[in-house]
Design a protein around this motif. Structure first.
Motif, PDB file in Angstrom:
ATOM      1  N   ILE A   1     -32.158  30.998 -20.345  1.00  0.00           N
ATOM      2  CA  ILE A   1     -32.414  31.298 -21.753  1.00  0.00           C
ATOM      3  C   ILE A   1     -32.487  32.803 -21.956  1.00  0.00           C
ATOM      4  O   ILE A   1     -33.204  33.501 -21.246  1.00  0.00           O
ATOM      5  N   GLY A   2     -31.712  33.301 -22.918  1.00  0.00           N
ATOM      6  CA  GLY A   2     -31.622  34.734 -23.099  1.00  0.00           C
ATOM      7  C   GLY A   2     -32.086  35.244 -24.444  1.00  0.00           C
ATOM      8  O   GLY A   2     -32.086  36.443 -24.687  1.00  0.00           O
TER       9      GLY A   2
ATOM     10  N   ASN B   1     -31.187  31.037 -28.432  1.00  0.00           N
ATOM     11  CA  ASN B   1     -30.906  30.214 -27.252  1.00  0.00           C
ATOM     12  C   ASN B   1     -31.954  29.135 -27.049  1.00  0.00           C
ATOM     13  O   ASN B   1     -31.644  27.981 -26.769  1.00  0.00           O
ATOM     14  N   TYR B   2     -33.206  29.559 -27.142  1.00  0.00           N
ATOM     15  CA  TYR B   2     -34.296  28.618 -26.874  1.00  0.00           C
ATOM     16  C   TYR B   2     -34.296  27.489 -27.902  1.00  0.00           C
ATOM     17  O   TYR B   2     -34.337  26.298 -27.541  1.00  0.00           O
ATOM     18  N   SER B   3     -34.186  27.843 -29.175  1.00  0.00           N
ATOM     19  CA  SER B   3     -34.164  26.808 -30.208  1.00  0.00           C
ATOM     20  C   SER B   3     -32.979  25.865 -30.011  1.00  0.00           C
ATOM     21  O   SER B   3     -33.043  24.691 -30.346  1.00  0.00           O
ATOM     22  N   SER B   4     -31.896  26.413 -29.437  1.00  0.00           N
ATOM     23  CA  SER B   4     -30.681  25.612 -29.309  1.00  0.00           C
ATOM     24  C   SER B   4     -30.731  24.646 -28.140  1.00  0.00           C
ATOM     25  O   SER B   4     -29.831  23.830 -27.984  1.00  0.00           O
TER      26      SER B   4
ATOM     27  N   ASN C   1     -43.141  34.139 -23.733  1.00  0.00           N
ATOM     28  CA  ASN C   1     -44.528  33.701 -23.922  1.00  0.00           C
ATOM     29  C   ASN C   1     -44.593  32.418 -24.735  1.00  0.00           C
ATOM     30  O   ASN C   1     -45.353  31.494 -24.416  1.00  0.00           O
ATOM     31  N   LEU C   2     -43.778  32.365 -25.753  1.00  0.00           N
ATOM     32  CA  LEU C   2     -43.695  31.162 -26.578  1.00  0.00           C
ATOM     33  C   LEU C   2     -43.288  29.956 -25.721  1.00  0.00           C
ATOM     34  O   LEU C   2     -43.862  28.867 -25.815  1.00  0.00           O
ATOM     35  N   ILE C   3     -42.309  30.180 -24.860  1.00  0.00           N
ATOM     36  CA  ILE C   3     -41.803  29.112 -24.002  1.00  0.00           C
ATOM     37  C   ILE C   3     -42.916  28.601 -23.089  1.00  0.00           C
ATOM     38  O   ILE C   3     -43.095  27.391 -22.908  1.00  0.00           O
ATOM     39  N   GLU C   4     -43.685  29.534 -22.531  1.00  0.00           N
ATOM     40  CA  GLU C   4     -44.777  29.118 -21.650  1.00  0.00           C
ATOM     41  C   GLU C   4     -45.878  28.404 -22.441  1.00  0.00           C
ATOM     42  O   GLU C   4     -46.443  27.418 -21.974  1.00  0.00           O
ATOM     43  N   ARG C   5     -46.148  28.904 -23.639  1.00  0.00           N
ATOM     44  CA  ARG C   5     -47.147  28.221 -24.477  1.00  0.00           C
ATOM     45  C   ARG C   5     -46.691  26.808 -24.839  1.00  0.00           C
ATOM     46  O   ARG C   5     -47.506  25.916 -25.022  1.00  0.00           O
TER      47      ARG C   5
ATOM     48  N   LYS D   1     -42.645  25.724 -17.462  1.00  0.00           N
ATOM     49  CA  LYS D   1     -42.874  26.658 -16.365  1.00  0.00           C
ATOM     50  C   LYS D   1     -41.615  27.507 -16.185  1.00  0.00           C
ATOM     51  O   LYS D   1     -40.513  26.967 -16.022  1.00  0.00           O
ATOM     52  N   VAL D   2     -41.780  28.812 -16.216  1.00  0.00           N
ATOM     53  CA  VAL D   2     -40.632  29.701 -16.070  1.00  0.00           C
ATOM     54  C   VAL D   2     -40.489  30.093 -14.597  1.00  0.00           C
ATOM     55  O   VAL D   2     -41.399  30.678 -14.017  1.00  0.00           O
TER      56      VAL D   2
END
Lengths: 384, 384, 384, 384
Positions: free
Chosen positions: D8-9, D13-16, D50-54, D58-59
C-alpha cells in the motif's frame, strides 16, 4: 533482553566475530540479531551465509548490496545500497546495539546507518593502522562508534587519541584468536586428509615444507593487482615450495588478481600449487601451524600468525604499520625480494607464540561488556 | 588546469563556499566543476540551484537524492542515494580535487565517494565541536579528507589531534565571513524595503528593536522539535519583541519544527511575526546587524554573529562547545530561561566585532592553496 | 538536430542496434547519444564498452547498475539502480527520443525512466513471443513505448493487438541481420585462423563438421541451469561432434550454467571442445555459416539462423513460440532427445536463406523514421 | 495457509483494497501480509500507516521510498528505490501471491519486483482507460500480472484484448465501492458535526448547496498545475458555491497545485472554502452524497460517484475515456467552461445509482478467488 544486531559481509567478517556471536547467543540477558550482506551471500565467495546457518545461527535478513564491477566507483555504490537497505532493516529489528567489524565498505554502511539512527554502535578491530583506504574507513568508523573493542594495546591507544571516551574503550583482544585457540586445542588426527578434494590443482604433501599464498587487492593501487600476484607466484616457484594459493577477497581490484591467477594456471605454470576460493577457518589455521611460510598481504599472517608462530613474508603496503610480532619479514612487490624473504623464513622455522592480538577470550568479554552497559549509560552515548 | 569539483546540498552550503567558488573560477590554473544535490534543488527550500545559476555559475549536474520522510532512516537512505549517483558523476567529471563543506549527510556522501575513488578531498569547516551527530559526521569527514581548511584556530588544533598531516591543514577562516564582509561594505540604502513582500505574516518595523528566530532540529533529539520551537516562540512573545522567524533546514526532525510553527500561526499567536522559508544572505546579514537579538540554535549566531557583533541567545545542545565570542548567551529549551536571556541581550545592544571565524579572505586563500598543490604532492595524499 | 539516445546493456544489445547507431550517426538531422550500462561495462562479459569505443562511438555515460547475485531479487535491484541513475542521465542529456532494445532488465529500466519523464521511447525487437519473463518485459515495454520497430510481420501484428497506434509501428526488420549481411559479403580468407588463441580448450578443425553450443539460463527455471547444460554437453559428446561452447549471459541463473561448464571441464570431459566467454560477432556469424549445427536456446539460431541457413537444435522453453524458419528442430532438456535432433541436422546440412527477421536494411530505415517524425507528432505521442 | 501480500502506497490505495484485506484476514485459508510504502508513511499525506494500524491490521514492513522533488525524474527514482527494497522484503516474507492496486509508481515497482521473482501478481483496477502515463503503467502492470480483478465489464474486456488468460480475469467490481456501500448503510446522525475542526479555512454549512474540489496533477502536463487549479477555484467562486477543497496526491506536479492553493489562500480569496489535506473516507462519502457537485479530476467522481449518484464536473484529460455514468459532465481547464458545467449540475441535483464499478461485494470475491486457486494452477501462471 538487550537486542544485539551483527552485520556480516564476508567470510573474514564472520571469523572475526563468530566467538562473540556465540557468547551473545549464550548470554541470558542478550538476544542475537543477524544480518548477512554483500559477499557473504554470494556463490562466488562460497556462500558464507549457508555456513553461518549450519553453525546454528538464525539469519534475520539477507541483503544483496554488492554492485558488480569491482572498481572504486562500484564500492561506493555498494555502500549506498547498504545504507538504503540497512536503514529499513534497523527500523524493523530495532536493535539496542549494532556490532560491526573492522574496516570494509559494509562496515562503513552499517556504522553510518546505525549512528544516524541513534543506535549505539560497537566496533571491533578499531584503532589499527594499515596504510590504505581501509585505514580511513576504520578511523572514521571509530569516530561514529560508541563502544570500542580494540584487539591490541596499540590500537586502544590510537582510539583514545582520536578523542573517544576512555570508559567506552575495552581492550578485549581479537575474537578471531578465540577461534584459533579452540582449533589449536583440537586433536589434529586425520582432519585434513581430504582437503585437496576441494579447489583445483595438484595435491600437496603437507608433511614436507610448503607455503600459503594469500594476496588481496590494495584499493589505492588499483590496476596493479595482476602484476603483483604474478611477482609473488614467480617468487614461490623460484623457492621450489609447493603452495596453497587462496583467491582474493571482493574489494576493488580483486578481478585483477583473479585474472593474474587464472593466467598463471592457464599458461601451465601451476604445478605443485593448489587453488582454493575459500578454506574453512580450521583447515586454514592448521595449515598455518604447519606452513614453512605464509606469503602475501593478508592480515592473518600478522594477527593469527603471532599467536600461532607462523613465519610470514608480508608483501607491499597493505599491512604497513600494523603492530606485528617477531614472525613477520616485509618485502616489496618484486620477485627477488620476495624470494629472499621466503628463503630466510624457511630456514628459521616456527616462532614463539605472542599474544599481541588476544589470548582467546575476546568473545566472552564482548558479550559481558554489552550485557553490563546500563540503558541510561547507552542512551548517554548517543545523545552526547 | 586543475579541476576542482564542489558539491552543494543546501542554501547554507552555498553561502559557506561561494567566495571560494568565485576565487576558483577566477584563478587561471583552476577550473570549477559544480554539482547541486538534495535540498539545493527543491522548491520547498527555495530552489537554491536557480540562485546559483543566476550568480553566474554553470551547474554540471543536478542530483535528486533526498528521500522523503525526515526521519533518521531517510537521512541514511539519502546518503545512500548520494553515494550511488555521485560515484557516476565523479567517474564522468574526473575532478582532481573535490571540495566539500561542513557536516551534512551530503558532505558525508561526497567525501566517502571521492575518498573511495582515490580523489583528494578538501574539507572546509572541519575540526569544530557542536555536540550532535553532525559532530561525528564532521570528524569522520576529517578522517577521510586530505586537505583541511578549518575556520578557527581551535578547529585547526582539533584536526591535528585527529592525526591529520600538519602540512595539509590550512587555517584560512570561514568563507561565509567573506560574504558578510562584502555585504557590510555595501551601502544599505533602501535595500530591504520590500523584504516583507516575501514570506507570510505581519510587516515588521526594522527601525525599532526586533528579534530573529532561527531554530533547527537536533537529530539526536528527534521528536522534540515541536515543543522546542513553541517554547522559543512563547519566550519571544513574552519579551514583546517583533520577530523575523526562519523556517528550519531539511534535517531529520525538521517536520516537527515546521508543524510547531504552523500551529503557532494557525492558532493566531503570530502577530508581529513574519515567517520566511528563505532569506537572501545579504538581507539576513543586514538583519543581523540591526537585530536586538538572534534567538535559536543556528551556527550563524556564533560564527557570523562574532564578526557582525549581533547579540545572540543560543538555545539547547546544537551549538554546545562551538568556539564562541562575547556576543553569545546560552539558554535551555524553556520559555523562562530564553526570555531572561533575550531581555539581557536587548539591554546590552551590539557587541564589538571579533574575527574568530575569519577575516574575509578565506575564499582566495583556498583557491591559492589548491592551485599551489603539486600533482605529486596530491598523489601522495591518496596513496598514503 | 534531434538527439537520439541509445542505452546499451550487453554485447547482444550492441549487436542488435549497432547498424541503427551507425545510421543515426551518419544522418545529417540526428545526433547520437550513448549510455552504456550493466554487463556492457564488465570484464566478466568482455568489456563491450571498449569494443564500442574502438568502433568509433563516443560513450556519454557509463553506469554500473548490476547488483551481484544473479538471483531474481538482484535482477529487480539492478532494474532499480538503472532507474535511479538513468533518470539523472536523461535530465542531463535531454534526449528527444530514447531507443531501447529487446527485453532485458535494462530495457525495462530505460523504458520506464524515459516514459515517466515524457521522453518518447522507440523500441526494437518488440512484439515477439518467447515464453518467459522476457516476454512479459517485452510486452510491457511495448505498452510504454511510443515508436515501434518490430523485426517480423508476426511481431508487428502482435504490437497492433496490444493496442498501439498503427502509424507508429514500423516493420523494419532486425538490425542484427544488417550486421550478418555485411559479414557474409566479406571475403572469408584467413580471417578465423587465430580464433582458438582466445578462450580455453582444444583447437577445433573447422573444415570438418562441428557444433556450436550456446545455452542461457531461463529465469523462470531458476536452479535448473547446471542440469540443463550438462544434458546438452553429454548429447554433443554422444554425437562425436567437436564443439565451440559459449559462456551464458548475465541473467539470473547464469552462475548455474557457468558452474555446469566448469565442472564439465574440471572433470576432464571437455576434449574436442573450446570455450569462449565472448566471440566477436563476425567470427560468430562465420562459424554459424560453417557449423553442422547450432545447439542451445540462443535466439541467434532462430533469427540469424534463418538468414544464414544454419541447422539449429533449439532446446527447452526459452524460444517457445518465437516465429521460426525451416532450419530449426526443437528438443527437450534430455540427452537422448538432443542427440537425436543433432544427428538429424548433421544429416540435413545447410538450409535455404529466409528473410523472416529482416533483409539487411533495418538500421537505415530506423534512422530515417526517427529523422522524419515531426516535433508536433512526437509531442502528441507523449501527451496522449 | 496461502500468504497474500498487499503493498500500500497511499491513502487512495488503502481505500481501494481495504475490503479485500478484511476478507483475506477473515478467510481461514489465507494469511495477510502488509507492506506500507511511499506517501502512506508520510506526515505530509496524513500518515495513512497509522490509520491502517488503528484499523487492526499488522504492518510487516514500512519502506520509505519516495525521493523528494515531485518531478518526473524523482518519480522514476522512487520506483527504483521501491524495486531495491521490495525485492528484499519479498525474499523475507515469501508471499504466495502479491496483490497490487491500480496504476501508481509503487504499483509498477511492486509488480515488477514480484513478477521477476516468480511470485504470482494479482492486480485490481486493471484494464481501465484514463489517458495519461497512469494508463501506460496500468496496462504494463496488466502484462506482468497473472490474476486480474477488473472493476467493470469494459475493463475486463480490455484486459482480454491485451492477451491475458480468460480464466484468470475475474470481474469482481471495485473494492472501494464495498466501503461506500457500508458507509451508505450507516446512520448519518451527527457524524460530521466536527469535521471543520480539522483542516483550515471557514466552516461550511452542509445543509445548503456546496461543492467538493479534488484536483490532482497530470504527469504529462507537468508545470500546468498551478494554472489549472486556479481556473477551477475561480469557477467555483463565480458560481457562489461554498467548497470543501482537497489537497492533491503525491504525483509529479503535486507541488504546482499545492502552490496554486497556497497562493489562493494567501491572497485572501478563500472565503467560504475549507481545505483538507486528508479526509476520512466515510466523511468523504457522506459529503459526496450531499454535495451539489464534485469538481476536479479525481476518479472518485466517476467511480464512487456513479454508485452514490453525485453530480460531477470532470475537468481536463486525467479521466478521459474512463467508463462513466450519467452523473458526469466534462469540462476543459477554463474558468468559463467549468462554471457553466457547475451551474448545470447544481440545477440537476442527485442522480440515480448505477453499479458500473461494482455492487459492494468485491473484497469477498477477491479473497474467495485467491483461496480457490490451486498451487499447481498458480505455479503454471508463473512458468508460462
Amino acid at each position: 533482553m538487550k537486542k544485539i544486531c551483527t552485520v556480516i559481509g564476508s567470510r573474514a567478517n564472520y571469523s572475526s566475530i563468530k566467538s562473540a556471536m556465540r557468547a551473545i547467543q549464550a548470554h541470558p540477558d542478550l538476544e542475537l540479531q543477524l544480518v548477512c550482506v554483500a559477499s557473504a551471500l554470494l556463490d562466488r565467495y562460497g556462500q558464507v551465509v549457508n555456513l553461518i546457518e549450519r553453525d546454528g545461527f538464525k539469519v534475520d535478513e539477507k541483503l544483496h548490496i554488492l554492485v558488480e564491477g569491482e572498481t572504486p566507483a562500484t564500492m561506493v555504490k555498494s555502500t549506498g545500497m547498504g545504507l538504503i537497505e540497512l536503514s529499513s532493516v534497523f527500523d524493523r529489528l530495532e536493535p539496542d546495539v549494532v556490532i560491526t567489524v573492522g574496516d570494509r565498505f559494509e562496515t562503513m554502511a552499517t556504522t553510518l546507518a546505525a549512528a544516524y539512527m541513534n543506535i549505539p554502535v560497537a566496533h571491533t578491530m578499531g584503532g589499527e593502522v594499515s596504510g590504505t583506504i581501509d585505514e580511513s574507513i576504520r578511523h572514521a568508523v571509530t569516530k561514529f562508534a560508541h563502544i570500542h573493542f580494540p584487539a591490541s594495546r596499540d590500537a586502544a591507544e590510537r582510539i583514545l587519541k582520536l578523542g573517544e571516551l576512555p570508559e567506552m574503550v575495552f581492550r578485549v583482544g581479537c575474537p578471531r584468536i578465540d577461534l584459533v585457540a579452540d582449533i589449536l586445542k583440537e586433536d589434529e588426527n586425520g582432519r585434513d586428509k581430504d582437503i585437496f578434494a576441494l579447489g583445483v590443482g595438484s595435491s600437496i604433501d603437507l608433511t614436507k615444507p610448503f607455503a600459503i599464498v594469500s594476496q588481496h587487492p590494495v584499493t589505492t593501487e588499483y590496476g596493479e593487482g595482476e602484476r603483483q600476484i604474478t611477482a609473488t607466484l614467480k617468487a614461490v616457484r623460484k623457492c621450489n615450495l609447493p603452495a596453497v594459493v587462496l583467491w582474493p577477497n571482493a574489494d576493488a581490484g580483486s578481478e585483477d588478481i583473479a585474472r593474474g591467477i587464472r593466467k598463471w594456471r592457464e599458461h601451465g605454470s601451476a604445478e605443485e600449487m593448489h587453488f582454493f576460493k575459500n578454506l574453512p577457518i580450521d583447515t586454514y589455521v592448521r595449515l598455518m601451524r604447519r606452513a614453512a611460510c605464509l606469503i602475501g598481504n593478508s592480515s592473518s599472517g600478522i594477527r593469527e600468525g603471532a599467536f600461532i608462530g607462523t613465519p610470514v613474508v608480508n608483501i607491499g603496503s597493505r599491512q604497513t604499520a600494523r603492530e606485528r610480532g617477531d614472525n613477520v619479514i616485509d618485502a616489496a612487490h618484486e620477485e627477488g625480494a620476495i624470494a629472499d624473504a621466503i628463503m630466510q623464513q624457511k630456514a628459521h622455522g616456527r616462532y614463539q607464540m605472542q599474544d599481541i592480538y588476544g589470548d582467546g577470550t575476546a568473545g566472552v568479554k564482548i558479550a559481558d561488556v554489552l550485557a553490563g552497559l546500563g540503558a541510561v549509560e547507552v542512551q548517554k552515548l548517543i545523545t552526547y
